[in-house]
Scaffold this motif. Structure first.
Motif, PDB file in Angstrom:
ATOM      1  N   LEU A 100      49.760  48.997  38.429  1.00 51.94           N
ATOM      2  CA  LEU A 100      51.055  48.331  38.353  1.00 51.94           C
ATOM      3  C   LEU A 100      52.053  49.251  37.671  1.00 51.94           C
ATOM      4  O   LEU A 100      51.735  49.880  36.661  1.00 51.94           O
ATOM      5  CB  LEU A 100      50.975  47.023  37.555  1.00 51.94           C
ATOM      6  CG  LEU A 100      50.057  45.942  38.097  1.00 51.94           C
ATOM      7  CD1 LEU A 100      48.736  45.938  37.335  1.00 51.94           C
ATOM      8  CD2 LEU A 100      50.718  44.576  37.987  1.00 51.94           C
ATOM      9  N   VAL A 101      53.246  49.340  38.238  1.00 53.63           N
ATOM     10  CA  VAL A 101      54.336  50.058  37.584  1.00 53.63           C
ATOM     11  C   VAL A 101      55.036  49.072  36.662  1.00 53.63           C
ATOM     12  O   VAL A 101      55.405  47.970  37.085  1.00 53.63           O
ATOM     13  CB  VAL A 101      55.318  50.631  38.610  1.00 53.63           C
ATOM     14  CG1 VAL A 101      56.476  51.327  37.902  1.00 53.63           C
ATOM     15  CG2 VAL A 101      54.595  51.614  39.531  1.00 53.63           C
ATOM     16  N   VAL A 102      55.186  49.453  35.406  1.00 52.75           N
ATOM     17  CA  VAL A 102      55.771  48.540  34.432  1.00 52.75           C
ATOM     18  C   VAL A 102      57.075  49.112  33.882  1.00 52.75           C
ATOM     19  O   VAL A 102      57.283  50.326  33.849  1.00 52.75           O
ATOM     20  CB  VAL A 102      54.797  48.248  33.260  1.00 52.75           C
ATOM     21  CG1 VAL A 102      53.545  47.558  33.777  1.00 52.75           C
ATOM     22  CG2 VAL A 102      54.447  49.519  32.495  1.00 52.75           C
ATOM     23  N   ASP A 103      57.943  48.205  33.469  1.00 51.51           N
ATOM     24  CA  ASP A 103      59.151  48.596  32.757  1.00 51.51           C
ATOM     25  C   ASP A 103      59.504  47.481  31.796  1.00 51.51           C
ATOM     26  O   ASP A 103      59.295  46.301  32.098  1.00 51.51           O
ATOM     27  CB  ASP A 103      60.317  48.861  33.707  1.00 51.51           C
ATOM     28  CG  ASP A 103      61.490  49.500  32.974  1.00 51.51           C
ATOM     29  OD1 ASP A 103      61.411  50.704  32.678  1.00 51.51           O
ATOM     30  OD2 ASP A 103      62.466  48.791  32.662  1.00 51.51           O
TER      31      ASP A 103
ATOM     32  N   LEU B   1      54.991  45.696  38.650  1.00 49.10           N
ATOM     33  CA  LEU B   1      55.065  45.781  40.113  1.00 49.10           C
ATOM     34  C   LEU B   1      53.828  46.494  40.657  1.00 49.10           C
ATOM     35  O   LEU B   1      53.674  47.698  40.452  1.00 49.10           O
ATOM     36  CB  LEU B   1      56.335  46.536  40.509  1.00 49.10           C
ATOM     37  CG  LEU B   1      56.550  46.836  41.985  1.00 49.10           C
ATOM     38  CD1 LEU B   1      56.686  45.547  42.799  1.00 49.10           C
ATOM     39  CD2 LEU B   1      57.788  47.717  42.168  1.00 49.10           C
ATOM     40  N   PRO B   2      52.945  45.780  41.346  1.00 51.03           N
ATOM     41  CA  PRO B   2      51.764  46.446  41.916  1.00 51.03           C
ATOM     42  C   PRO B   2      52.148  47.447  43.007  1.00 51.03           C
ATOM     43  O   PRO B   2      53.123  47.254  43.745  1.00 51.03           O
ATOM     44  CB  PRO B   2      50.962  45.283  42.520  1.00 51.03           C
ATOM     45  CG  PRO B   2      51.471  44.058  41.823  1.00 51.03           C
ATOM     46  CD  PRO B   2      52.915  44.324  41.564  1.00 51.03           C
ATOM     47  N   VAL B   3      51.374  48.529  43.092  1.00 46.14           N
ATOM     48  CA  VAL B   3      51.477  49.482  44.201  1.00 46.14           C
ATOM     49  C   VAL B   3      50.191  49.371  44.998  1.00 46.14           C
ATOM     50  O   VAL B   3      49.102  49.567  44.465  1.00 46.14           O
ATOM     51  CB  VAL B   3      51.681  50.922  43.686  1.00 46.14           C
ATOM     52  CG1 VAL B   3      51.597  51.921  44.844  1.00 46.14           C
ATOM     53  CG2 VAL B   3      53.019  51.048  42.972  1.00 46.14           C
TER      54      VAL B   3
ATOM     55  N   ASP C 211      54.449  46.373  46.036  1.00 39.06           N
ATOM     56  CA  ASP C 211      54.162  45.025  46.547  1.00 39.06           C
ATOM     57  C   ASP C 211      54.968  43.996  45.748  1.00 39.06           C
ATOM     58  O   ASP C 211      54.488  43.449  44.755  1.00 39.06           O
ATOM     59  CB  ASP C 211      52.666  44.750  46.452  1.00 39.06           C
ATOM     60  CG  ASP C 211      52.290  43.382  47.022  1.00 39.06           C
ATOM     61  OD1 ASP C 211      53.179  42.701  47.584  1.00 39.06           O
ATOM     62  OD2 ASP C 211      51.122  42.984  46.885  1.00 39.06           O
ATOM     63  N   THR C 212      56.187  43.757  46.182  1.00 37.88           N
ATOM     64  CA  THR C 212      57.049  42.826  45.449  1.00 37.88           C
ATOM     65  C   THR C 212      56.559  41.382  45.548  1.00 37.88           C
ATOM     66  O   THR C 212      56.920  40.552  44.719  1.00 37.88           O
ATOM     67  CB  THR C 212      58.497  42.900  45.965  1.00 37.88           C
ATOM     68  OG1 THR C 212      58.515  42.673  47.381  1.00 37.88           O
ATOM     69  CG2 THR C 212      59.104  44.282  45.670  1.00 37.88           C
ATOM     70  N   SER C 213      55.701  41.083  46.535  1.00 35.59           N
ATOM     71  CA  SER C 213      55.245  39.700  46.715  1.00 35.59           C
ATOM     72  C   SER C 213      54.324  39.245  45.584  1.00 35.59           C
ATOM     73  O   SER C 213      54.171  38.043  45.349  1.00 35.59           O
ATOM     74  CB  SER C 213      54.525  39.539  48.062  1.00 35.59           C
ATOM     75  OG  SER C 213      53.296  40.255  48.068  1.00 35.59           O
ATOM     76  N   THR C 214      53.690  40.190  44.897  1.00 34.69           N
ATOM     77  CA  THR C 214      52.790  39.817  43.797  1.00 34.69           C
ATOM     78  C   THR C 214      53.270  40.384  42.455  1.00 34.69           C
ATOM     79  O   THR C 214      52.512  40.451  41.500  1.00 34.69           O
ATOM     80  CB  THR C 214      51.353  40.311  44.079  1.00 34.69           C
ATOM     81  OG1 THR C 214      51.370  41.742  44.258  1.00 34.69           O
ATOM     82  CG2 THR C 214      50.779  39.654  45.324  1.00 34.69           C
ATOM     83  N   ALA C 215      54.531  40.797  42.406  1.00 35.53           N
ATOM     84  CA  ALA C 215      55.077  41.348  41.168  1.00 35.53           C
ATOM     85  C   ALA C 215      55.328  40.242  40.154  1.00 35.53           C
ATOM     86  O   ALA C 215      55.449  39.059  40.504  1.00 35.53           O
ATOM     87  CB  ALA C 215      56.381  42.097  41.459  1.00 35.53           C
ATOM     88  N   GLY C 216      55.412  40.630  38.895  1.00 38.14           N
ATOM     89  CA  GLY C 216      55.742  39.698  37.832  1.00 38.14           C
ATOM     90  C   GLY C 216      56.973  40.170  37.089  1.00 38.14           C
ATOM     91  O   GLY C 216      57.163  41.373  36.878  1.00 38.14           O
ATOM     92  N   ALA C 217      57.845  39.239  36.728  1.00 36.97           N
ATOM     93  CA  ALA C 217      59.043  39.580  35.962  1.00 36.97           C
ATOM     94  C   ALA C 217      59.345  38.420  35.026  1.00 36.97           C
ATOM     95  O   ALA C 217      59.320  37.256  35.441  1.00 36.97           O
ATOM     96  CB  ALA C 217      60.225  39.857  36.878  1.00 36.97           C
TER      97      ALA C 217
END
Length: 200
Positions: free
Chosen positions: A10-13, A30-32, A38-44
């Protein structure tokens, strides 16, 4: 690069309130998968900091105290963030900062490894005058048309970092080669230094 060989990543910020040490105000993960974000399973998540957002920080990311007052406190979302991150690899630009802030807020979290796109960029594109996220976006010109929010928000910066990571990874043949140049010493996933051969 065979992206199917990648472990879970996952790319994190993170965005902070401007204090030192910072309180979190926004986290994105954001998973890659298969060489794509893969924005469909991203978390924010937005979160109300314990201490007020400084005027400087608010000017940078646009997250004001007024906007954040209605958001949950960190203790209300920490478990969700920890669950999504799990034990996956994470990637971030100038990863020391994100790793330090996240581990301070999630003391039991331990990623499998940490890729630093700043370190990777210096190895992949030697000689650039700057290696900021903006400078690398200008150099690589990734497709950011689907990026959420705007620059300096965690969701946008995670998406931009993911696209840069994918572009730079194409310069390497294997995951191990990528890890060898992208994981800073002292962070999880760093290759073990080779022992010097001795005659004794």
């Amino acid at each position: 690069m065979n992206f199917s060989s990648w472990p879970s990543l996952l790319v994190v910020d993170v965005e902070g309130n401007g204090t030192n040490p910072p309180d979190l105000v926004e986290v994105a993960a954001l998973p890659v998968r298969g060489g794509r974000p893969d924005t469909s399973t991203a978390g924010a998540w937005l979160t109300k900091p314990r201490r007020p957002v400084t005027p400087f920080a608010a000017r940078v990311h646009g997250l004001t105290n007024e906007l954040l007052n209605a958001q949950p406190g960190w203790e209300e979302i920490a478990a969700q963030v920890h669950t999504l991150l799990g034990t996956s690899w994470v990637a971030a630009h100038n990863a020391h900062v994100d790793h330090r802030v996240l581990t301070a807020h999630l003391p039991r979290w331990q990623p499998a490894g940490v890729l630093d796109t700043l370190r990777l960029a210096k190895a992949t594109y030697p000689g650039l005058p700057k290696y900021s996220l903006d400078a690398l976006v200008a150099h690589v010109e990734p497709d950011l048309t689907q990026a959420p929010a705007q620059r300096h928000r965690a969701t946008f910066d995670a998406y931009a970092t993911a696209q840069l990571l994918i572009a730079m990874a194409a310069h390497y043949d294997t995951w191990d080669q990528l890890v060898a140049v992208a994981v800073p010493p002292g962070l999880p996933g760093a290759p073990e230094p080779e022992e010097e051969a001795t005659l004794w």
